[in-house]
Design a protein around this motif. Structure first.
Motif, PDB file in Angstrom:
ATOM      1  N   LYS A 156       0.826  -1.204   0.000  1.00 11.29           N
ATOM      2  CA  LYS A 156       0.000   0.000   0.000  1.00 11.29           C
ATOM      3  C   LYS A 156       0.866   1.262   0.000  1.00 11.29           C
ATOM      4  N   ALA A 157       1.937   1.256   0.780  1.00 13.46           N
ATOM      5  CA  ALA A 157       2.780   2.440   0.907  1.00 13.46           C
ATOM      6  C   ALA A 157       3.686   2.652  -0.310  1.00 13.46           C
ATOM      7  N   TYR A 158       4.084   1.544  -0.956  1.00 13.23           N
ATOM      8  CA  TYR A 158       5.028   1.626  -2.084  1.00 13.23           C
ATOM      9  C   TYR A 158       4.496   0.800  -3.260  1.00 13.23           C
ATOM     10  N   PRO A 159       3.424   1.269  -3.888  1.00 12.19           N
ATOM     11  CA  PRO A 159       2.760   0.477  -4.931  1.00 12.19           C
ATOM     12  C   PRO A 159       3.599   0.262  -6.194  1.00 12.19           C
ATOM     13  N   THR A 160       4.660   1.027  -6.384  1.00 12.18           N
ATOM     14  CA  THR A 160       5.484   0.843  -7.580  1.00 12.18           C
ATOM     15  C   THR A 160       6.514  -0.282  -7.417  1.00 12.18           C
ATOM     16  N   ILE A 161       6.713  -0.750  -6.192  1.00 14.48           N
ATOM     17  CA  ILE A 161       7.654  -1.850  -5.974  1.00 14.48           C
ATOM     18  C   ILE A 161       6.949  -3.159  -6.324  1.00 14.48           C
ATOM     19  N   TYR A 215      16.156  -2.234  -6.290  1.00 16.77           N
ATOM     20  CA  TYR A 215      15.605  -3.359  -7.052  1.00 16.77           C
ATOM     21  C   TYR A 215      15.637  -2.998  -8.533  1.00 16.77           C
ATOM     22  N   GLU A 216      15.481  -4.010  -9.370  1.00 16.18           N
ATOM     23  CA  GLU A 216      15.506  -3.800 -10.816  1.00 16.18           C
ATOM     24  C   GLU A 216      14.206  -4.260 -11.457  1.00 16.18           C
ATOM     25  N   VAL A 217      13.801  -3.518 -12.492  1.00 19.38           N
ATOM     26  CA  VAL A 217      12.661  -3.886 -13.327  1.00 19.38           C
ATOM     27  C   VAL A 217      13.067  -3.580 -14.763  1.00 19.38           C
ATOM     28  N   ASN A 218      13.013  -4.614 -15.610  1.00 13.13           N
ATOM     29  CA  ASN A 218      13.382  -4.447 -17.026  1.00 13.13           C
ATOM     30  C   ASN A 218      14.730  -3.748 -17.202  1.00 13.13           C
ATOM     31  N   ASP A 219      15.722  -4.236 -16.512  1.00 11.45           N
ATOM     32  CA  ASP A 219      17.099  -3.723 -16.581  1.00 11.45           C
ATOM     33  C   ASP A 219      17.247  -2.275 -16.111  1.00 11.45           C
ATOM     34  N   GLU A 220      16.234  -1.747 -15.447  1.00 14.07           N
ATOM     35  CA  GLU A 220      16.348  -0.423 -14.851  1.00 14.07           C
ATOM     36  C   GLU A 220      16.427  -0.579 -13.343  1.00 14.07           C
ATOM     37  N   THR A 221      17.315   0.181 -12.723  1.00  9.30           N
ATOM     38  CA  THR A 221      17.502   0.119 -11.273  1.00  9.30           C
ATOM     39  C   THR A 221      16.745   1.250 -10.596  1.00  9.30           C
ATOM     40  N   TYR A 222      16.046   0.886  -9.524  1.00  2.97           N
ATOM     41  CA  TYR A 222      15.294   1.850  -8.723  1.00  2.97           C
ATOM     42  C   TYR A 222      15.789   1.743  -7.286  1.00  2.97           C
ATOM     43  N   THR A 223      15.843   2.883  -6.606  1.00  2.00           N
ATOM     44  CA  THR A 223      16.281   2.893  -5.211  1.00  2.00           C
ATOM     45  C   THR A 223      15.413   3.859  -4.402  1.00  2.00           C
TER      46      THR A 223
END
Length: 181
Positions: free
Chosen positions: A56-61, A100-108
């Protein structure tokens, strides 16, 4: 008609009622097992509640990363208990950078296990008589959970027993720490 003095069981029930009036949900420890929220006496984190908060707090993860994030929050680094507690405290109060990574893109994103700015977004739960297995079996009187993380332990003593002291409760908590950590 004389009223019976408040015993430890009644003191526990009164404490739970006060917490419920403050907005805490309540479950007896047996209900956690019956509802499938806890399946091991060795585990005290309620992962379903923690993951629900994080989703709920981080729906994009992504969901599989939410599970990994929950593991990171529930198992702080540190060889000794004091080091794990210090690391956990840092995560609680200052959050952490979760990569974490999604489709070879890194998110932090910077994530917190508790929504400090909007307390109403958190899941508050009081549980009593929670059996925990470690070196020995223990059953704290009351455990307070926020978002599935056990944050507070109440060890109650009979308020009418003049022999019961705060030191007795403290010693019992110290024994729990040794016996189940």
């Amino acid at each position: 008609m004389a009223t019976r003095p408040l015993g430890e069981t009644e003191f526990e029930e009164t404490t739970i009622e006060r917490l419920k009036r403050l907005g805490y949900d309540y479950l007896h420890a047996q209900e956690l097992f019956q509802r499938g929220e806890r399946d091991s006496l060795h585990e005290v984190v309620l992962y379903g509640r923690l993951e629900a908060f994080l989703k709920k707090a981080y729906p994009t993860i992504p969901e599989h990363e939410i599970k990994r994030l929950a593991q990171v929050l529930a198992t702080p680094d540190g060889v000794k208990l004091i080091n794990r507690n210090m690391h956990f405290h840092q995560m609680l109060t200052k959050g952490l950078e979760f990569t974490y990574e999604v489709n070879d893109e890194t998110y932090t994103p910077h994530v917190f296990p508790i929504d400090w700015e909007h307390p109403e977004n958190n899941d508050f739960l009081v549980v009593n008589q929670l059996p925990i297995e470690g070196r020995m079996s223990r059953r704290p009187d009351i455990v307070i959970y926020i978002n599935g993380l056990p944050l507070i332990v109440f060890e109650l003593k009979n308020p009418n027993n003049e022999q019961a002291t705060v030191y007795d409760a403290y010693t019992q908590i110290q024994n729990y720490t040794y016996d189940i950590s």
